[in-house]
Scaffold this motif. Sequence first.
Motif, PDB file in Angstrom:
ATOM      1  N   ALA A   1       5.144  -5.963 -12.862  1.00 40.47           N
ATOM      2  CA  ALA A   1       6.422  -6.668 -12.976  1.00 40.47           C
ATOM      3  C   ALA A   1       7.345  -6.349 -11.799  1.00 40.47           C
ATOM      4  O   ALA A   1       8.065  -7.219 -11.301  1.00 40.47           O
ATOM      5  CB  ALA A   1       7.100  -6.307 -14.295  1.00 40.47           C
ATOM      6  N   VAL A   2       7.315  -5.114 -11.336  1.00 43.33           N
ATOM      7  CA  VAL A   2       8.188  -4.697 -10.235  1.00 43.33           C
ATOM      8  C   VAL A   2       7.656  -5.147  -8.887  1.00 43.33           C
ATOM      9  O   VAL A   2       8.400  -5.625  -8.022  1.00 43.33           O
ATOM     10  CB  VAL A   2       8.366  -3.153 -10.254  1.00 43.33           C
ATOM     11  N   GLU A   3       6.345  -5.018  -8.682  1.00 42.26           N
ATOM     12  CA  GLU A   3       5.772  -5.220  -7.348  1.00 42.26           C
ATOM     13  C   GLU A   3       5.170  -6.596  -7.123  1.00 42.26           C
ATOM     14  O   GLU A   3       4.880  -6.964  -5.983  1.00 42.26           O
ATOM     15  CB  GLU A   3       4.719  -4.141  -7.084  1.00 42.26           C
ATOM     16  N   GLY A   4       4.940  -7.358  -8.179  1.00 39.59           N
ATOM     17  CA  GLY A   4       4.500  -8.736  -8.008  1.00 39.59           C
ATOM     18  C   GLY A   4       2.998  -8.949  -8.060  1.00 39.59           C
ATOM     19  O   GLY A   4       2.205  -8.005  -8.125  1.00 39.59           O
ATOM     20  N   ASP A   5       2.606 -10.230  -8.008  1.00 43.57           N
ATOM     21  CA  ASP A   5       1.217 -10.626  -8.195  1.00 43.57           C
ATOM     22  C   ASP A   5       0.317 -10.288  -7.015  1.00 43.57           C
ATOM     23  O   ASP A   5      -0.907 -10.358  -7.134  1.00 43.57           O
ATOM     24  CB  ASP A   5       1.135 -12.133  -8.468  1.00 43.57           C
ATOM     25  N   ARG A   6       0.905  -9.954  -5.867  1.00 39.65           N
ATOM     26  CA  ARG A   6       0.081  -9.640  -4.688  1.00 39.65           C
ATOM     27  C   ARG A   6      -0.023  -8.130  -4.452  1.00 39.65           C
ATOM     28  O   ARG A   6      -0.516  -7.693  -3.432  1.00 39.65           O
ATOM     29  CB  ARG A   6       0.666 -10.324  -3.452  1.00 39.65           C
TER      30      ARG A   6
ATOM     31  N   GLU B   1      -3.780  -6.330  -8.481  1.00 42.98           N
ATOM     32  CA  GLU B   1      -5.217  -6.423  -8.185  1.00 42.98           C
ATOM     33  C   GLU B   1      -6.035  -5.665  -9.224  1.00 42.98           C
ATOM     34  O   GLU B   1      -7.074  -6.145  -9.700  1.00 42.98           O
ATOM     35  CB  GLU B   1      -5.489  -5.862  -6.786  1.00 42.98           C
ATOM     36  N   ILE B   2      -5.556  -4.486  -9.593  1.00 43.42           N
ATOM     37  CA  ILE B   2      -6.267  -3.674 -10.581  1.00 43.42           C
ATOM     38  C   ILE B   2      -6.227  -4.347 -11.953  1.00 43.42           C
ATOM     39  O   ILE B   2      -7.228  -4.372 -12.677  1.00 43.42           O
ATOM     40  CB  ILE B   2      -5.652  -2.267 -10.637  1.00 43.42           C
ATOM     41  N   SER B   3      -5.082  -4.915 -12.309  1.00 43.67           N
ATOM     42  CA  SER B   3      -4.980  -5.573 -13.616  1.00 43.67           C
ATOM     43  C   SER B   3      -5.920  -6.773 -13.701  1.00 43.67           C
ATOM     44  O   SER B   3      -6.557  -7.000 -14.745  1.00 43.67           O
ATOM     45  CB  SER B   3      -3.531  -6.006 -13.884  1.00 43.67           C
ATOM     46  N   ARG B   4      -6.051  -7.541 -12.618  1.00 42.66           N
ATOM     47  CA  ARG B   4      -6.957  -8.693 -12.638  1.00 42.66           C
ATOM     48  C   ARG B   4      -8.412  -8.239 -12.809  1.00 42.66           C
ATOM     49  O   ARG B   4      -9.192  -8.865 -13.550  1.00 42.66           O
ATOM     50  CB  ARG B   4      -6.798  -9.510 -11.356  1.00 42.66           C
ATOM     51  N   ALA B   5      -8.776  -7.165 -12.125  1.00 45.78           N
ATOM     52  CA  ALA B   5     -10.138  -6.651 -12.255  1.00 45.78           C
ATOM     53  C   ALA B   5     -10.414  -6.190 -13.680  1.00 45.78           C
ATOM     54  O   ALA B   5     -11.486  -6.476 -14.241  1.00 45.78           O
ATOM     55  CB  ALA B   5     -10.354  -5.507 -11.269  1.00 45.78           C
TER      56      ALA B   5
ATOM     57  N   ARG C   1       0.849  -1.193   0.000  1.00 49.43           N
ATOM     58  CA  ARG C   1       0.000   0.000   0.000  1.00 49.43           C
ATOM     59  C   ARG C   1       0.878   1.234   0.000  1.00 49.43           C
ATOM     60  O   ARG C   1       1.234   1.773   1.038  1.00 49.43           O
ATOM     61  CB  ARG C   1      -0.914  -0.030   1.233  1.00 49.43           C
ATOM     62  N   GLY C   2       1.281   1.679  -1.198  1.00 42.02           N
ATOM     63  CA  GLY C   2       2.165   2.829  -1.300  1.00 42.02           C
ATOM     64  C   GLY C   2       1.396   4.127  -1.316  1.00 42.02           C
ATOM     65  O   GLY C   2       1.320   4.798  -2.345  1.00 42.02           O
ATOM     66  N   ASP C   3       0.795   4.493  -0.176  1.00 40.00           N
ATOM     67  CA  ASP C   3       0.018   5.728  -0.147  1.00 40.00           C
ATOM     68  C   ASP C   3       0.576   6.730   0.850  1.00 40.00           C
ATOM     69  O   ASP C   3      -0.084   7.712   1.164  1.00 40.00           O
ATOM     70  CB  ASP C   3      -1.456   5.446   0.154  1.00 40.00           C
TER      71      ASP C   3
END
Length: 276
Positions: A186-191, A196-200, A98-100
């Motif tokens: 690619a940098v941050e991984g599947d989790r 999450e946004i790409s899967r949606a 969570r990079g906020d």
Amino acid sequence: MDRAGLAEFLTRRREALQPEDVGLPRGERRRTPGLRREEVAMLARMSTDYLSRLEQQRGPQPSDQMLTAISRALHLSLAERDHLFALGGHAAPHRVARGDHVPPGLLRILDRLDDTPAMVVNSAGETLVQTRPATALLGDETRHTGLERSVVYRWFSDAAHRSHIPADDHDHHSRAHAARLRRAVAVEGDRSRPAEISRALLAESAEFRALWEQHDVDVALDTSSKRIAHPELGIVEVNCQTLIDPDQGLSLLVYTATPGSPSHEKLAMLSAVTPV
């Protein structure tokens, strides 16, 4: 929730900041040390009464969204932010997924751009903070919740969110958004949040699926010139300069226009339409 600890921490951090530290004028007759409560409340977009009750140990438990806003208003470091969340009775946000959190140094730069359209965006395309001219130029991009916090998700999930970009430029923006999300995954991984946004979007948008399958990662957007369709000023041609914080995965975007051009004059007019 540690009411006494939260009250003391908020008061001490507020008193440790000077108006110049957060881009505010000092003004006259300043007798109290540090920032006034109303100044912190304005920066955090909350009521002065709410902040006063927290500092007086009689407020309700703040939400994690409110703690995030207070953290930015007080320019807290990452360790200080985590401490604030603990005092408020919440688990600290995960530092990777969570990079906020906007670091103080980046906030100080943003504070000095109060007359310029500028904003801080994370790797998922979520706008974390904007200057008022940026809000006037692009709308309030911090108001969204859930997946719609991401400009990439909004772009592909709801055509209405494309109204601020001329139709002739939609194809380029689509390719650039997909490429940026591809790089982030690619940098941050599947989790990660970008994943999450790409899967949606893979489940919801045929256009996104087609672009995702191309595996393109080299389409410029944030560093290139772009056209923005403003509802009152018409087409504004801007250049977007980007300052990257690699440790936090954040980008500071600054919008400028060529001096003497019609778009430069339009950006100067933003103060007349900037929300108070």
